[in-house]
Design a protein around this motif. Structure first.
Motif, mmCIF file in Angstrom:
data_model
loop_
_atom_site.group_PDB
_atom_site.id
_atom_site.type_symbol
_atom_site.label_atom_id
_atom_site.label_comp_id
_atom_site.label_asym_id
_atom_site.label_seq_id
_atom_site.Cartn_x
_atom_site.Cartn_y
_atom_site.Cartn_z
ATOM 1 N N UNK A 84 0.842 -1.200 0.000
ATOM 2 C CA UNK A 84 0.000 0.000 0.000
ATOM 3 C C UNK A 84 0.877 1.250 0.000
ATOM 4 N N UNK A 85 1.220 1.776 -1.179
ATOM 5 C CA UNK A 85 2.035 3.001 -1.216
ATOM 6 C C UNK A 85 1.335 4.164 -0.523
ATOM 7 N N UNK A 86 2.133 5.027 0.093
ATOM 8 C CA UNK A 86 1.611 6.256 0.683
ATOM 9 C C UNK A 86 1.520 7.294 -0.434
ATOM 10 N N UNK A 106 7.517 5.756 0.356
ATOM 11 C CA UNK A 106 6.962 5.249 1.612
ATOM 12 C C UNK A 106 5.689 4.463 1.340
ATOM 13 N N UNK A 107 5.386 3.567 2.270
ATOM 14 C CA UNK A 107 4.175 2.759 2.173
ATOM 15 C C UNK A 107 3.646 2.529 3.583
ATOM 16 N N UNK A 108 2.453 1.949 3.656
ATOM 17 C CA UNK A 108 1.867 1.610 4.953
ATOM 18 C C UNK A 108 2.024 0.119 5.202
ATOM 19 N N UNK A 109 2.374 -0.238 6.443
ATOM 20 C CA UNK A 109 2.441 -1.655 6.769
ATOM 21 C C UNK A 109 1.064 -2.147 7.208
ATOM 22 N N UNK A 110 0.991 -3.403 7.639
ATOM 23 C CA UNK A 110 -0.297 -3.995 7.990
ATOM 24 C C UNK A 110 -0.964 -3.288 9.162
ATOM 25 N N UNK A 146 11.119 -1.640 2.519
ATOM 26 C CA UNK A 146 10.674 -2.590 3.538
ATOM 27 C C UNK A 146 9.317 -3.177 3.172
ATOM 28 N N UNK A 147 8.418 -2.335 2.655
ATOM 29 C CA UNK A 147 7.091 -2.825 2.258
ATOM 30 C C UNK A 147 7.214 -3.895 1.172
ATOM 31 N N UNK A 148 8.118 -3.674 0.221
ATOM 32 C CA UNK A 148 8.337 -4.684 -0.820
ATOM 33 C C UNK A 148 8.914 -5.959 -0.218
ATOM 34 N N UNK A 149 9.909 -5.817 0.643
ATOM 35 C CA UNK A 149 10.535 -6.996 1.244
ATOM 36 C C UNK A 149 9.531 -7.794 2.061
ATOM 37 N N UNK A 150 8.691 -7.089 2.815
ATOM 38 C CA UNK A 150 7.680 -7.788 3.623
ATOM 39 C C UNK A 150 6.699 -8.552 2.748
#
Length: 540
Positions: A138-140, A167-171, A180-184
């Motif tokens: 989920x990109x910011x 930047x993005x939002x995590x769960x 980090x969002x991509x890696x997760x």
């Protein structure tokens, strides 16, 4: 089907429906995939771009700078790093971030654009965007920054995450680095090939994607307007001798072929069917006020504009708005202006005016429901005063026969009409033109813009305001119908709505809570009284 139940939206080369985009964007459980037809077309589009690049032909954004730098070449050895520069340069949006459905709608709308074969991205790049959706990245995406000649800043926020930046939002809803969002999600950052950066950012995917979400809400409002109107018709029939249904007759609708008008009138007849108003009432007023009598014309014109918005959205979804356009048929890359969504911007504009007119009629009907409310309150006041008088003068303020305890809190807050009037004033303000204010940009090269995103954002506010206004009308009319008792049967549809709102009113919540709870209840009630046909259609 439950909102968490997985479903799949398959994108091929066939036309895409705006409603399908909205539903897939709204439900994070939706899986999105490109079929072989789409991937083949995307591959052929990429082949055209690569042949053009190899030929040495100067092409905007492929081997030149952008905007006012359109005639400045980019050296071949710099093309890969130039892709990163383009993404970073355009990632300049500001303001609050889009919510999950809107952010998913942006990514999905751009993915649909790739599938049309005009962008020249690689198939793996298109599949990467599908992966962002399917793996919950989920990109910011900042809401503000686009002037409507491609939603550059919003799309650059997505592209930045795709390349492992931004930047993005995590769960949990916390902001995290895009890498980090991509890696997760188990994704490696995308390495862009020549020409892809511009293709990722140069489209109207925010206006189109978020526009599909607005379309669903507008379709709901069209039905809610007829629900509120029908409840008010029942109320003035009970209290004021009104409720003349002749303006809703098939004969009147057949006499003037305005798109949507007949559907609105048919919806009212459907809601009132089976009730006492279907019987001929010799004492009924010859004509009601225009807010009742001409409501099919007002609501019908609004419905017509909602339909036109759907058409404009699907023109964008199924067209090729890329610049430069990769034309697979001719094998050429051609500069043009299909990124200028003027039809869509004007659809957003016109709907805000239509919403204001629907609001004017609703507020005028609410005003006509006020006299019976005043009579009911006078009756309650008299009963409370009698109770206090009969209890004697020795009672204290905390006893059961004090004025406060004798006057029970009423189910309907007294000045909701005033709140409705304030909402109407806001609707009128929001109806002002938004698309005429774009300044000249990029050294006078970009000297006209649509401001479609601003027109959309003002429309989203108008939708929110009108839904509250129509809710106040529906709650007010339902309250009066409940006070009138069950001596005369309500219509099958209006009876369902009143029944669902009765429990909300019985709790005597505060005015803000009443309206919010009633809005939620009305969404379910509208779906209940207007069931869709099996193919997803419906004449309502």
């Amino acid at each position: 089907m439950g909102s968490s139940e997985p479903r799949t939206l398959v994108l091929g080369t066939a036309p895409v429906r705006a409603e399908d985009v909205a539903l897939a964007a709204s439900n994070p459980a939706f899986h999105v995939e490109l079929n072989q037809d789409a991937l083949s077309l995307i591959g052929r589009s990429r082949d055209v771009l690569e042949r053009t690049a190899a030929s040495g032909q100067r092409v905007y954004g492929l081997n030149t700078l952008l905007g006012s730098g359109r005639d400045t070449d980019v050296e071949e050895k710099s093309l890969l790093t130039y892709q990163v520069q383009v993404v970073r340069y355009h990632n300049s949006g500001v303001g609050s971030y889009l919510d999950r459905p809107a952010a998913r709608a942006v990514i999905l709308a751009r993915l649909v654009g790739f599938s049309r074969g005009g962008s020249g991205v690689r198939p793996e790049t298109a599949n990467f965007y599908a992966g962002l959706l399917n793996r919950g990245v989920l990109p910011a995406i900042p809401r503000e920054g686009s002037v409507g000649s491609s939603d550059l800043t919003q799309l650059a926020a997505v592209a930045a995450v795709a390349i492992g930046e931004g930047e993005a939002f995590d769960a949990d809803g916390a902001l995290v680095p895009g890498a980090k969002a991509l890696a997760d999600a188990g994704l490696q950052p995308l390495v862009l090939a020549p020409g892809e950066a511009l293709a990722l950012v140069s489209a109207n995917a925010y206006s189109v994607g978020a526009g599909t979400l607005a379309l669903l809400r507008l379709q709901h409002l069209a039905k809610l307007a007829d629900v509120a109107l029908s409840l008010s018709l029942e109320s003035i029939a009970r209290y004021d001798g009104g409720g003349n249904l002749s303006p809703f007759s098939p004969a009147i609708q057949a006499a003037k072929a305005v798109d949507g008008q007949g559907d609105s009138a048919a919806a009212v007849r459907h809601l009132l069917s089976g009730g006492w108003m279907e019987d001929v009432r010799p004492e009924v007023s010859v004509q009601d006020a225009l807010s009742f009598r001409a409501a099919p014309q007002t609501h019908g014109a609004f419905r017509s504009l909602v339909t036109q918005l759907g058409v404009a959205l699907e023109v964008e979804l199924n067209g090729r708005g890329d610049n430069p356009l990769v034309d697979v048929e001719s094998g050429l890359m051609v500069s043009g202006g299909n990124f200028q969504p003027m039809q869509l911007a004007l659809a957003f504009e016109g709907l805000r005016v239509a919403l204001a007119h629907v609001g004017i009629s609703s507020e005028r009907r609410i005003a006509k429901l006020y006299p019976p409310q005043r009579a009911i309150r006078a009756r309650h006041l008299k009963a409370a005063s009698t109770q206090v008088s009969s209890a004697g003068s020795g009672t204290g303020p905390g006893s059961e026969s004090s004025p406060a305890s004798a006057l029970a809190q009423e189910e309907l807050p007294g000045l909701l009409w005033y709140s409705a009037a304030g909402l109407l004033a806001e609707l009128k303000f929001l109806a002002a033109p938004a698309t005429l204010g774009a300044p000249t940009l990029s050294a006078d090269v970009e000297d006209h813009s649509t401001l479609a995103p601003l027109a959309l954002q003002q429309l989203e506010k108008s939708v929110e305001v009108l839904e509250k206004l129509l809710t106040i009308e529906a709650v007010t009319a339902s309250y009066l119908l409940l006070e009138a008792g069950a001596a005369q049967p309500l219509g099958k549809g209006t009876g369902v709505v009143v029944g669902r709102l009765a429990d909300v009113l019985a709790d005597r919540p505060s005015a803000p809570d009443l309206v919010e709870r009633a809005r939620t209840e009305l969404r379910g009630a509208v779906d209940q009284v207007f069931p869709e046909s099996e193919d997803g259609g419906g004449s309502w």
